[in-house]
Every structure is written in C-alpha cells, then in structure tokens.
Design a protein around this motif. Structure first.
Motif, short mmCIF file in Angstrom:
data_model
loop_
_atom_site.label_atom_id
_atom_site.label_comp_id
_atom_site.label_asym_id
_atom_site.label_seq_id
_atom_site.Cartn_x
_atom_site.Cartn_y
_atom_site.Cartn_z
N UNK A 135 0.80 -1.14 0.00
CA UNK A 135 -0.01 -0.07 -0.05
C UNK A 135 0.61 1.06 0.04
N UNK A 136 2.07 1.32 0.67
CA UNK A 136 2.97 2.41 0.72
C UNK A 136 3.76 2.47 -0.54
N UNK A 141 -1.46 -1.72 -5.91
CA UNK A 141 -1.59 -3.28 -5.71
C UNK A 141 -1.17 -4.28 -6.56
N UNK A 142 -0.09 -3.58 -7.40
CA UNK A 142 0.43 -4.61 -8.44
C UNK A 142 1.93 -4.88 -7.95
N UNK A 162 -2.97 -9.78 -1.74
CA UNK A 162 -4.30 -9.91 -2.90
C UNK A 162 -5.46 -8.87 -2.36
N UNK A 163 -6.50 -8.82 -3.05
CA UNK A 163 -7.70 -8.26 -2.65
C UNK A 163 -8.44 -8.22 -1.09
N UNK A 164 -7.91 -9.36 -0.51
CA UNK A 164 -8.39 -9.85 0.71
C UNK A 164 -7.40 -9.37 1.79
N UNK A 165 -6.28 -8.78 1.40
CA UNK A 165 -5.34 -8.35 2.53
C UNK A 165 -4.49 -9.49 3.00
N UNK A 170 3.95 -15.08 -5.64
CA UNK A 170 4.08 -15.00 -6.88
C UNK A 170 4.66 -15.87 -7.48
N UNK A 171 4.43 -16.80 -8.61
CA UNK A 171 5.04 -17.82 -9.00
C UNK A 171 5.10 -18.80 -8.37
#
Length: 176
Positions: A135-136, A141-142, A162-165, A170-171
């Motif tokens: 977030x900082x 988000x990416x 992710x969208x749920x925190x 990744x991978x």
C-alpha cells in the motif's frame, strides 16, 4: 374517539404521508465521470496500515508526512493499533523485534528485510507486513514484495497483497 377509529385514522395519515413524500420510482441514469484523486485528510496524504481482526487483516489510515511513505508506513505498523483502533477490536500479530523491518522501494515493488524468519511468524503477520508495504509503494496493488529473511541469502520470497489483504505468493517457491 374509539380505538378502531384512531387506528384507521393513523393508517390513513401514514399512507398519505408515504404517498406524498415526493420520491418517485426512477431508472438508473449515468452519473458522469468517475471521481479521481488521491486519499486526502486536511490536504495531507494518508498511509494504509494493516492490522488484524477475527476476520483477517484490516486496513486503517494514518496521516503521512512529506517524503518517503515506505519507512513511515513500517513505523506506523510497528507502533501498533491506536487506543481507538484497539477499542474497535484491531490487534497486531507482529512478533517483537530487536531491530525494525527494513523496507526500500524497488522497480515495481518493495524489498522487505525481516529481523525474523517467516516460519517463526504467523501467516497473518506476514500479510500485515506485505500489505502495508504494498500500500505504501508507488506500484500499489500490483507491487511485488520481495521478502528477505536473516541467514537466508539474497533469494527473496516474492509475494503480493491480494484483494483480501493476504500475502499471496508470486509464481513458484512461495510460502504456505
């Protein structure tokens, strides 16, 4: 006035009031352009810091000073929930640390150096760190968060919030 007459009168008055409220049925209409801009509070930017509820991580907003947001966010995370946030049920699962987490921006993400091994942390504590760092970051988000642990060399665990925190690998080679 008899009870029945009072009841009938009350129903008639209520029906007339509801019928005459001036609100009519309408179809959906386009509202124009989406609102754009940044998070503001009295003109200052906000940080998003993740704490814990029984349902998972939960973001809170904190004022940000001018300059690099990443160290500010990590400092706020380690400060823990405020008294008001604790009263609302927010807690932290971060273990005590003799030295702070180090975080620095990278191209497309953040490198986070932890003072402990991930295996010694609760998964939700890892999510607190990863999502606060994401977030900082300028990537938002990416952002790919590269988590480095003491004694584990320079082979980071690459995760995203992710969208749920939740920290999401990744991978290949992520943590469970």
């Amino acid at each position: 006035m008899p009870v029945v007459l009072r009841r009938v009168l009350a129903v008639v008055v209520a029906a007339a009031t509801l019928a005459g409220c001036g609100i009519t049925d309408t179809d959906a209409h386009p509202a124009g352009q989406l609102v754009r801009g940044s998070l503001t509070a009295s003109g200052s930017r906000l940080l998003r810091v993740y704490f814990v509820t029984p349902q998972g991580t939960w973001p809170v907003s904190r004022p940000a000073l001018a300059g690099d947001r990443l160290p500010q966010a990590m400092k706020e995370l380690w400060a823990g929930p405020t008294a008001d946030e604790r009263a609302r049920g927010l807690i932290t699962h971060l273990p005590p640390a003799a030295r702070p987490v180090q975080a620095r921006a990278t191209e497309g993400g953040v490198e986070v150096r932890l003072p402990w091994l991930v295996r010694d942390m609760r998964a939700i504590a890892v999510s607190q760190v990863v999502c606060t760092a994401a977030a900082a970051s300028d990537a938002g988000g990416d952002a790919v968060i590269e988590v480095l642990e003491p004694g584990m060399g320079d082979n980071p665990w690459r995760v995203r919030c992710d969208e749920n925190g939740t920290a999401d690998p990744v991978g290949q080679g992520g943590f469970s």
